[in-house]
Design a protein around this motif. Structure first.
Motif, mmCIF file in Angstrom:
data_model
loop_
_atom_site.group_PDB
_atom_site.id
_atom_site.type_symbol
_atom_site.label_atom_id
_atom_site.label_comp_id
_atom_site.label_asym_id
_atom_site.label_seq_id
_atom_site.Cartn_x
_atom_site.Cartn_y
_atom_site.Cartn_z
ATOM 1 N N LEU A 1 6.599 6.143 -3.154
ATOM 2 C CA LEU A 1 7.687 5.338 -2.582
ATOM 3 C C LEU A 1 8.073 4.180 -3.495
ATOM 4 C CD1 LEU A 1 6.710 5.122 1.177
ATOM 5 C CD2 LEU A 1 8.244 6.713 0.084
ATOM 6 N N GLY A 2 7.126 3.684 -4.266
ATOM 7 C CA GLY A 2 7.432 2.562 -5.145
ATOM 8 C C GLY A 2 6.232 1.658 -5.283
ATOM 9 N N MET A 3 6.404 0.595 -6.051
ATOM 10 C CA MET A 3 5.287 -0.316 -6.295
ATOM 11 C C MET A 3 5.581 -1.701 -5.747
ATOM 12 S SD MET A 3 3.714 0.614 -10.014
ATOM 13 C CE MET A 3 2.241 -0.348 -9.680
ATOM 14 N N VAL B 1 2.801 2.455 -3.367
ATOM 15 C CA VAL B 1 2.851 2.907 -1.976
ATOM 16 C C VAL B 1 3.189 4.394 -1.974
ATOM 17 C CG1 VAL B 1 3.865 2.508 0.278
ATOM 18 C CG2 VAL B 1 3.689 0.630 -1.342
ATOM 19 N N GLN C 1 3.693 7.824 0.486
ATOM 20 C CA GLN C 1 3.803 8.480 1.790
ATOM 21 C C GLN C 1 2.969 9.751 1.705
ATOM 22 O OE1 GLN C 1 6.017 7.706 4.733
ATOM 23 N NE2 GLN C 1 4.419 9.078 5.453
ATOM 24 N N GLN D 1 -5.621 0.344 0.615
ATOM 25 C CA GLN D 1 -5.343 0.219 2.048
ATOM 26 C C GLN D 1 -4.867 1.564 2.573
ATOM 27 O OE1 GLN D 1 -3.131 -3.470 2.624
ATOM 28 N NE2 GLN D 1 -2.400 -2.684 4.534
ATOM 29 N N ARG E 1 1.368 5.314 9.921
ATOM 30 C CA ARG E 1 2.557 5.792 9.211
ATOM 31 C C ARG E 1 2.191 6.767 8.092
ATOM 32 N NH1 ARG E 1 5.824 0.432 7.761
ATOM 33 N NH2 ARG E 1 3.746 -0.370 7.336
ATOM 34 N N LEU F 1 0.438 6.197 5.324
ATOM 35 C CA LEU F 1 0.714 5.587 4.015
ATOM 36 C C LEU F 1 -0.590 5.305 3.295
ATOM 37 C CD1 LEU F 1 3.371 2.871 4.903
ATOM 38 C CD2 LEU F 1 3.791 5.097 3.911
ATOM 39 N N LEU G 1 -2.024 2.961 -0.012
ATOM 40 C CA LEU G 1 -1.747 1.970 -1.042
ATOM 41 C C LEU G 1 -2.811 2.136 -2.113
ATOM 42 C CD1 LEU G 1 0.119 0.828 1.116
ATOM 43 C CD2 LEU G 1 -0.607 -1.439 0.467
#
Lengths: 212, 120
Positions: A10-12, A27, A29, A179, A184, A186, A188
């Motif tokens: 998803l991105g940083m 991050v 998904q 994390q 959701r 997700l 990290l």
């Protein structure tokens, strides 16, 4: 040899830990994935688990694939990936896998397709130094010598040259899970992972080489 | 929820909403949390803001002061928990975004004019 999960980068961003250090995180998904096939020693000669990820419209999947997914009663899924197992794991067809398979602090291997740089020259691809830009020099980004002359009369295989850079499968090993958001789905993960945001990545518990 | 919104929601837990408005040229006092020997205390650092960097959670400021004849610059991540508090002491008038020219100056030449149109 443990089962991982597929996900989308998803991105940083960065977050702060309890000590107050800023940690760069990616991050992801992760899932939800569905077990679409369980291979065993008896039926396939080796044991593995195939998982599917990313639900799509039914028209995006051809009929043989739909038939394969129907066996697991799975929705139409774009990506299928197999993970070898030791054989003792118990996975059922149609089982849902999410980010809760991982826990904070765990080390993982993240694999994906790196950002494509196209046909790249010597400097970008192999970090060659450039020639002088002025004083009459015409040797700006040229490679220099590629080997000796009449003997051997050829360029040795493996010589670093210009060519396609990136857009290849890359595995980044031993990244730390910072994390887990099970709600959701997700993850990290500390540090960077291959590809741009939106890229498909595979996250698996790290493969510890040489450890019994 | 798209990727951007998910990332913002992760950052939201760490972003402070009680930061004062800081401008380049201001004189501020930053309370820095320091851990020593199991005890925590807050050490103030006072100086002029010579640069700001925006960027959501990675928003930072560079604070410069001259201490015992030696220029000291510290970069603070504004949203970091180590930055306990920030107090604006004086609003300065600056005509550019980065006051790196102050590094080449000593003594009286480093002063900035005070401006009174911004509340402290």
């Amino acid at each position: 040899m443990s089962v991982g999960i597929l996900g989308t980068k998803l991105g940083m961003t960065q977050i702060f830990d309890e000590v107050g250090n800023a940690i760069p995180v990616t991050v992801i998904q992760a899932g939800p994935c569905v077990v679409t096939q369980v291979k065993t020693k008896q039926t396939d000669g080796y044991s593995a688990v195939q998982i599917g990820y990313k639900e799509v419209a039914a028209k995006a999947i051809n009929r043989p694939e739909m038939g394969h997914l129907a066996k697991a009663e799975a929705p139409p899924l774009r990506h299928l990936q197999e993970y070898r197992t030791a054989g003792s794991d118990d996975f059922q067809l149609g089982q849902q896998l999410g980010a809760d398979r991982f826990e904070a602090g765990q080390l993982v291997d993240v694999a994906g397709t790196s950002i494509g740089r196209g046909f790249a020259g010597y400097q970008k691809r192999h970090n060659f130094r450039r020639g002088p830009m002025s004083h009459g020099s015409k040797n700006h980004r040229a490679p220099g010598s590629t080997g000796a002359g009449t003997t051997p009369g050829r360029i040795y295989p493996g010589k670093k040259m210009a060519g396609q850079m990136g857009s290849e499968r890359v595995t980044i090993r031993k990244l730390q899970v910072v994390q887990v958001d099970a709600e959701r789905s997700l993850l990290l993960i500390k540090g960077a992972v291959p590809g741009k945001p939106g890229a498909l990545v595979s996250i698996a518990p790290t493969n510890q080489v040489g450890r019994k | 929820m798209n990727a951007e919104a998910i990332i913002r929601s992760i950052e939201a837990k760490h972003i402070k909403d009680d930061l004062p408005e800081i401008y380049v040229g201001d004189t501020i006092r930053v309370g820095v949390r320091i851990q020593e020997g199991g005890k925590e205390r807050i050490q103030p650092f006072e100086g002029t803001v010579i640069a700001m960097r925006n960027g959501g959670i990675s928003e930072s400021i560079t604070v410069r002061r001259v201490f015992q004849g030696v220029g000291v610059e510290r970069v603070f991540l504004l949203h970091a928990p180590r930055v306990a508090n920030i107090q604006v002491l004086r609003r300065g008038k600056a005509r550019r975004a980065k006051l790196y020219y102050l590094r080449d100056r000593v003594g009286k030449a480093t002063r900035l004019k005070q401006r009174f149109d911004r509340a402290l």
